[in-house]
Design a protein around this motif. Sequence first.
Motif, PDB file in Angstrom:
ATOM      1  N   LYS A  63      -6.450  15.716   0.542  1.00 30.36           N
ATOM      2  CA  LYS A  63      -5.462  16.343   0.430  1.00 30.36           C
ATOM      3  C   LYS A  63      -5.222  16.831  -0.975  1.00 30.36           C
ATOM      4  O   LYS A  63      -5.156  16.347  -2.123  1.00 30.36           O
ATOM      5  CB  LYS A  63      -4.262  15.479   0.505  1.00 30.36           C
ATOM      6  CG  LYS A  63      -2.941  15.957   0.585  1.00 30.36           C
ATOM      7  CD  LYS A  63      -1.853  15.742  -0.718  1.00 30.36           C
ATOM      8  CE  LYS A  63      -1.017  16.441  -0.849  1.00 30.36           C
ATOM      9  NZ  LYS A  63       0.010  16.023  -2.256  1.00 30.36           N
TER      10      LYS A  63
ATOM     11  N   ASP B 219       1.362  14.222   1.466  1.00 37.41           N
ATOM     12  CA  ASP B 219       0.484  12.712   1.139  1.00 37.41           C
ATOM     13  C   ASP B 219       0.608  12.141   2.512  1.00 37.41           C
ATOM     14  O   ASP B 219      -0.509  11.457   2.849  1.00 37.41           O
ATOM     15  CB  ASP B 219       1.230  12.032   0.205  1.00 37.41           C
ATOM     16  CG  ASP B 219       1.397  12.686  -1.221  1.00 37.41           C
ATOM     17  OD1 ASP B 219       0.379  13.543  -1.536  1.00 37.41           O
ATOM     18  OD2 ASP B 219       2.167  12.321  -1.946  1.00 37.41           O
TER      19      ASP B 219
ATOM     20  N   LYS C 281       6.533   9.811  -8.328  1.00 34.73           N
ATOM     21  CA  LYS C 281       6.529  10.842  -7.320  1.00 34.73           C
ATOM     22  C   LYS C 281       5.017  11.266  -6.949  1.00 34.73           C
ATOM     23  O   LYS C 281       4.696  12.006  -5.836  1.00 34.73           O
ATOM     24  CB  LYS C 281       6.930  12.089  -8.209  1.00 34.73           C
ATOM     25  CG  LYS C 281       7.298  13.112  -7.154  1.00 34.73           C
ATOM     26  CD  LYS C 281       7.627  14.644  -8.261  1.00 34.73           C
ATOM     27  CE  LYS C 281       7.443  15.819  -7.329  1.00 34.73           C
ATOM     28  NZ  LYS C 281       7.324  16.850  -8.335  1.00 34.73           N
TER      29      LYS C 281
HETATM   30 MG    MG Z   1       3.616  15.363  -3.976  1.00 33.38          MG
END
Ligand code: MG
Length: 470
Positions: free
Chosen positions: A5, A211, A266
């Motif tokens: 990703k 994610d 984050k």
């Molecule tokens: Mg992110």
Amino acid sequence: MAVMKFGGTSVGTASAMRQAIAIIAGKRKTGVPLVVLSACSGITNKLIQIADAAGAGRLDEALQKADEVRKFHLALTGELVVSKALQQELAGKIDAYVTRLELLAKGIEIVGELTERSKDTFCSFGELLSTTVFAAAMAEQGVCCEWLDVRQVMITDDRFGFARPVEHLCQAKTDAIIRPRLQSGVIVVTQGYIGSTEAGKTTTLGRGGSDLSAALIGAWLHEDSIEIWTDVDGVMTCDPRLVPEARSIRVMTFSEAAELAYLGAKVLHPDTIAPAVKKNIPVYVLNSLHPESRGTLITDDPELLSGMSYGGLVKSIAVKKGQAIVNIRSNRMFGRHGFMSELFDVFERFAISVEMISTSEVSVSLTVEDALLSEPFIQEARTLGEVEIEHKVATVSIVGDNLRMSRGVAGRIFGSLRQVNLRMISQGASEINVGVVVEEKDVLAAVSALHHEFFPEDQCSGIFEKPAGS
Ligand code: MG
Ligand code: ADP
Ligand code: ASP
């Protein structure tokens, strides 16, 4: 094989996309990865601005921003793609998406109402555009791949803005649509963050949700690893934007990573870890700007964790801003049962999730997201006792599996924070985090003091390393 990703900054410019394509090409030598992409950095924010402007009747502003989205992707294509014919083909696809976006903005302006459902459709264009440009550039560079609309696979419920997958349908679609393509040697490039209801309505999984998409599809494919490529050197001892001397953490457990993410780091969407845990798939957080660096391995596998013993207590410090403290004081609490249940009922009715809590016999303090507080909620809470709200506070949490069996940690935390005005203190039930609440203006002082205490300058060994490029 792996699910790879790439986040917004890792696909945010032509050179970032080139770098990501090179990383994927390197991986292709050992197998056929599935590639999940975010929107180019800043685009989702812009799409939300377009939606809000249209909903508020500011159509000119919405259309001007939509044109900026068009121009951004056209310029990206111009810089990234060599063949003129391919540039033209992509320009047509970009224009088709942005024309739909403009139509949607016009429709919303006419109706005069922006719903969560239409907001999700606005937001979906970011990932559709980034993957379209990326897949074409990758194929042009000789890395055989196929673009896939993830809405064929990511079938979700209809909680727009916070949708979650209908697992059995997604598993079946993954087996029918993605697996055969990968097995035939074709890299699949698809979108994170977005999905579709069974009835074909576009949904999103919530901000930062790519994610989660990668972890979910990785689990459905039962891949060997989930790779989250981002703009920092793995999970770090603190957000490097707050603490420039933050170190990269080489290895951590699933519980530590999940706790950190829920507490505000984050770097990972909070729900990313659960699908990986379910299938025991290691998650790697890697730096697309420095692909040679090792990043962070997140796992519970004892073999992979061996050598993890680092003798330290704290793995990382997380910060969540934009919080408020709700203090409720009532003599009715004293020696009576049922008060908490009434109180939580109010939070439940206003759909406000409580993050941190601390109680005494006659008062209770809770932290919640500031933006969720409303006057009707406060009025309702006042029926239970005196209510006081402290806005603009932040939670600062220290996380580490070893905290649960260590003495003296509290002393070190509060000793290092003696100059900071603490508004609230809480130890998580999991005992792997201790949290304090401070005013937002004190965040920097608090994290710097804690980081200095638990990660002194001269100690940079074992599982903590200076990030690449520092
Ligand atoms: Mg992110
Ligand atoms: P992406 O677009 O790749 O998903 P995000 O911006 O969502 O990237 O997440 C990466 C950012 O997370 C970093 O740039 C960093 O500022 C922030 N961050 C917050 N806490 C941490 C932490 N503990 N370790 C690493 N990065 C962190
Ligand atoms: N593009 C989405 C966002 O900015 C999802 C993601 O990047 O993970 O929130």
